[in-house]
Write a protein that holds these residues in place. Structure first.
Motif, PDB file in Angstrom:
ATOM      1  N   ARG A 151      33.511   9.296  -1.167  1.00 39.44           N
ATOM      2  CA  ARG A 151      33.083  10.124  -2.555  1.00 39.44           C
ATOM      3  C   ARG A 151      31.892   9.362  -3.097  1.00 39.44           C
ATOM      4  N   GLU A 152      31.945   8.146  -3.080  1.00 39.05           N
ATOM      5  CA  GLU A 152      30.771   7.296  -3.365  1.00 39.05           C
ATOM      6  C   GLU A 152      29.608   7.323  -2.550  1.00 39.05           C
ATOM      7  N   PHE A 153      29.658   7.353  -1.249  1.00 38.49           N
ATOM      8  CA  PHE A 153      28.672   7.651  -0.469  1.00 38.49           C
ATOM      9  C   PHE A 153      27.971   9.094  -0.873  1.00 38.49           C
ATOM     10  N   GLN A 154      29.070  10.146  -1.009  1.00 40.21           N
ATOM     11  CA  GLN A 154      28.456  11.435  -1.486  1.00 40.21           C
ATOM     12  C   GLN A 154      27.583  11.584  -2.483  1.00 40.21           C
ATOM     13  N   SER A 156      26.241   8.888  -4.487  1.00 37.19           N
ATOM     14  CA  SER A 156      25.132   7.863  -4.790  1.00 37.19           C
ATOM     15  C   SER A 156      23.930   7.998  -3.800  1.00 37.19           C
ATOM     16  N   THR A 157      24.334   8.612  -2.506  1.00 36.36           N
ATOM     17  CA  THR A 157      23.292   8.750  -1.532  1.00 36.36           C
ATOM     18  C   THR A 157      23.073   9.921  -0.897  1.00 36.36           C
ATOM     19  N   LEU A 158      24.204  10.588  -0.417  1.00 40.21           N
ATOM     20  CA  LEU A 158      23.891  11.851   0.280  1.00 40.21           C
ATOM     21  C   LEU A 158      23.434  12.855  -0.418  1.00 40.21           C
ATOM     22  N   LEU A 159      23.972  13.417  -1.656  1.00 42.99           N
ATOM     23  CA  LEU A 159      23.525  14.584  -2.353  1.00 42.99           C
ATOM     24  C   LEU A 159      22.250  14.137  -2.905  1.00 42.99           C
ATOM     25  N   PRO A 160      21.882  13.163  -3.470  1.00 41.88           N
ATOM     26  CA  PRO A 160      20.708  12.751  -3.884  1.00 41.88           C
ATOM     27  C   PRO A 160      19.451  13.016  -2.633  1.00 41.88           C
ATOM     28  N   ALA A 161      19.798  12.473  -1.694  1.00 46.00           N
ATOM     29  CA  ALA A 161      19.023  12.492  -0.358  1.00 46.00           C
ATOM     30  C   ALA A 161      18.634  14.224  -0.258  1.00 46.00           C
ATOM     31  N   LEU A 162      19.744  14.943  -0.058  1.00 41.47           N
ATOM     32  CA  LEU A 162      19.597  16.255   0.273  1.00 41.47           C
ATOM     33  C   LEU A 162      18.690  16.977  -0.926  1.00 41.47           C
ATOM     34  N   ALA A 163      18.800  16.604  -2.015  1.00 39.17           N
ATOM     35  CA  ALA A 163      17.952  17.299  -3.140  1.00 39.17           C
ATOM     36  C   ALA A 163      16.542  16.695  -3.178  1.00 39.17           C
ATOM     37  N   GLY A 167      12.990  19.338  -2.336  1.00 35.54           N
ATOM     38  CA  GLY A 167      12.296  19.290  -3.258  1.00 35.54           C
ATOM     39  C   GLY A 167      12.864  19.477  -4.673  1.00 35.54           C
ATOM     40  N   LEU A 168      14.074  19.153  -4.740  1.00 32.23           N
ATOM     41  CA  LEU A 168      14.735  19.504  -6.101  1.00 32.23           C
ATOM     42  C   LEU A 168      14.986  18.098  -7.021  1.00 32.23           C
ATOM     43  N   PRO A 169      15.302  18.174  -8.204  1.00 27.80           N
ATOM     44  CA  PRO A 169      15.573  16.870  -8.955  1.00 27.80           C
ATOM     45  C   PRO A 169      16.629  16.132  -7.947  1.00 27.80           C
ATOM     46  N   ILE A 170      16.688  14.893  -8.428  1.00 29.34           N
ATOM     47  CA  ILE A 170      17.600  13.831  -7.358  1.00 29.34           C
ATOM     48  C   ILE A 170      18.745  14.142  -7.664  1.00 29.34           C
ATOM     49  N   ASP A 171      19.201  14.455  -9.277  1.00 28.35           N
ATOM     50  CA  ASP A 171      20.593  14.804  -9.535  1.00 28.35           C
ATOM     51  C   ASP A 171      20.956  16.229  -9.529  1.00 28.35           C
ATOM     52  N   PHE A 172      20.400  17.160  -8.785  1.00 29.90           N
ATOM     53  CA  PHE A 172      20.520  18.446  -9.010  1.00 29.90           C
ATOM     54  C   PHE A 172      21.858  18.802  -8.617  1.00 29.90           C
ATOM     55  N   PHE A 173      22.540  18.452  -7.651  1.00 27.74           N
ATOM     56  CA  PHE A 173      23.802  18.682  -6.774  1.00 27.74           C
ATOM     57  C   PHE A 173      25.065  18.027  -7.700  1.00 27.74           C
ATOM     58  N   HIS A 174      24.549  17.029  -8.460  1.00 27.86           N
ATOM     59  CA  HIS A 174      25.768  16.428  -9.283  1.00 27.86           C
ATOM     60  C   HIS A 174      26.306  17.360 -10.166  1.00 27.86           C
ATOM     61  N   ASP A 175      25.787  18.058 -11.087  1.00 22.07           N
ATOM     62  CA  ASP A 175      26.263  19.037 -11.775  1.00 22.07           C
ATOM     63  C   ASP A 175      27.021  20.021 -11.064  1.00 22.07           C
ATOM     64  N   TYR A 176      26.710  20.377  -9.859  1.00 17.31           N
ATOM     65  CA  TYR A 176      27.825  21.402  -9.131  1.00 17.31           C
ATOM     66  C   TYR A 176      28.998  20.600  -8.426  1.00 17.31           C
ATOM     67  N   SER A 290      40.776  12.453  14.706  1.00 18.74           N
ATOM     68  CA  SER A 290      39.520  12.126  13.890  1.00 18.74           C
ATOM     69  C   SER A 290      39.935  12.417  12.219  1.00 18.74           C
ATOM     70  N   MET A 291      38.812  12.217  11.389  1.00 20.48           N
ATOM     71  CA  MET A 291      38.981  12.372   9.923  1.00 20.48           C
ATOM     72  C   MET A 291      37.817  13.202   9.503  1.00 20.48           C
ATOM     73  N   ALA A 292      38.057  14.102   8.639  1.00 23.18           N
ATOM     74  CA  ALA A 292      36.982  14.966   7.932  1.00 23.18           C
ATOM     75  C   ALA A 292      36.975  14.843   6.416  1.00 23.18           C
ATOM     76  N   TYR A 293      35.847  14.657   6.107  1.00 26.69           N
ATOM     77  CA  TYR A 293      35.944  14.632   4.541  1.00 26.69           C
ATOM     78  C   TYR A 293      34.910  15.704   4.259  1.00 26.69           C
ATOM     79  N   PHE A 294      35.511  16.710   3.642  1.00 23.81           N
ATOM     80  CA  PHE A 294      34.910  18.206   3.313  1.00 23.81           C
ATOM     81  C   PHE A 294      34.501  18.178   1.755  1.00 23.81           C
ATOM     82  N   MET A 295      33.157  18.412   1.624  1.00 23.84           N
ATOM     83  CA  MET A 295      32.723  18.327   0.230  1.00 23.84           C
ATOM     84  C   MET A 295      32.798  19.922  -0.427  1.00 23.84           C
TER      85      MET A 295
END
Length: 335
Positions: A151-154, A156-163, A167-176, A290-295
């Motif tokens: 969750r921390e990687f998701q 702090s890093t992954l969702l901001p990188a995706l945003a 071309g979206l604001p870095i915190d775009f996906f956090h609200d969702y 295996s282990m899967a973390y689904f967001m």
């Protein structure tokens, strides 16, 4: 890196404000657009924690069945928590008709796996289902710690990188994704004679796409079996072997829909390794873990097309949809 998946290295991403961070976001976007899968390195999830969680998973599935059933998965498919025995879940791909689903669950190539699911310990919607502490001491604490590292990687890093890549604001996906509506799945594919896989009596997981925003997949070191559809040859699957120090990443149907199909949710499957040429007898296909973390997006959020993913020349393909309704429909079809 072996295979045909791109590699995204998060070394130097830090707080997401540097030129390096923007380049990392662009590489992640390109992987999501072109393939839908990538190897990730330098995620910040400690390798010793990953290895330790695999150890706990192996111990969990080695417990007697009557013990594991003390944490039985609830009967409702959308309540994805607790233990599911071999054959309880059958993956289906966009099939919702009850008769068709029944045929999948009772037909050839049954999914030969068992699983244990957990999520946000503080959720008011889905409560975790745990084994009694006296039956499996300390498992709960280690599982929650590993979930929280993902969750921390998701966040702090992954969702901001995706945003940034979109071309979206870095915190775009956090609200969702603020409600922590994610799922950690521990998976065990039992070993069996090679012949039962060759005959179709048993399978591992058939070709499917994931449901939610995105997935992190941790593979054991020496078994493999994951295959991903080739982006250049539809219907052809390429092996994605485990690589030390990496995490497999893929996007899900929800994000593909959200992006107006700009990003690619790719078919993938798990197969037992083929018989080696020198094998004349009926050898044993060894166990796979295996282990899967689904967001997943927050259940109460309704999403429409992402900014920048539609235009007069590229109109919206989908109506707005509620995240909870969408994910529950998909989960109920598998269980």
């Amino acid at each position: 890196m072996p295979g045909s998946l791109p590699t995204v290295d998060f070394e130097g991403f830090k707080d997401g404000t540097s030129k390096d961070a923007l380049e990392i976001g662009q590489k992640l976007f390109e992987a999501c657009r072109d393939v839908g899968f990538a190897y990730l390195v330098n995620t910040g999830i400690p390798q010793n924690q990953i290895d330790g969680m695999f150890d706990w998973s192996m111990k969990l599935f080695a417990l007697p069945l009557e013990t594991k059933l003390k944490a039985r998965h609830p009967p409702e498919g959308w309540k994805h928590r607790g233990y599911s025995g071999v054959g309880r879940e059958q993956v289906s791909q966009h099939v919702f008709d009850p008769d068709e689903l029944q045929a999948i669950r009772t037909g050839k190539f049954p999914d030969f796996k068992e699983s244990f699911d957990l999520g946000n310990e503080d959720s008011e919607i889905l409560s975790n289902v745990w084994l009694p502490e006296e039956d499996f001491p300390d498992f709960r604490n280690h599982a929650i710690d590993f979930y929280n590292s993902c969750r921390e990687f998701q966040l702090s890093t992954l969702l901001p990188a995706l945003a940034l890549g979109l071309g979206l604001p870095i915190d775009f996906f956090h609200d969702y994704h603020s409600a922590n509506a994610n799922q950690l799945r521990l998976l065990h594919y039992p070993g069996a004679p090679t012949s039962v896989f060759e005959s179709g009596e048993k399978g591992r997981i058939g070709a499917h796409t994931d449901f939610g925003t995105a997935t992190l997949l941790f593979q054991d070191d020496d078994c493999g079996g994951l295959e991903v559809e080739s982006p250049s040859q539809p219907g052809t699957f390429m092996a994605v072997p485990p690589v030390a120090g990496t995490v497999i990443f893929n996007i899900g149907d929800f994000l593909m829909r959200w992006s107006n199909d700009t990003l690619k949710s790719t078919l993938h499957r798990v197969r037992a390794p083929p018989r080696k040429d020198e094998d004349s007898g009926d050898g044993i296909v060894k166990d796979r873990f295996s282990m899967a973390y689904f967001m997943g997006a927050d259940y109460d959020k309704t999403i429409d097309c992402l900014p920048g993913c539609f235009s007069p020349l590229r109109p919206k393909r989908y109506e707005p949809i509620n995240a909870g309704n969408y994910l529950n429909k998909r989960l109920n079809a598998t269980y």
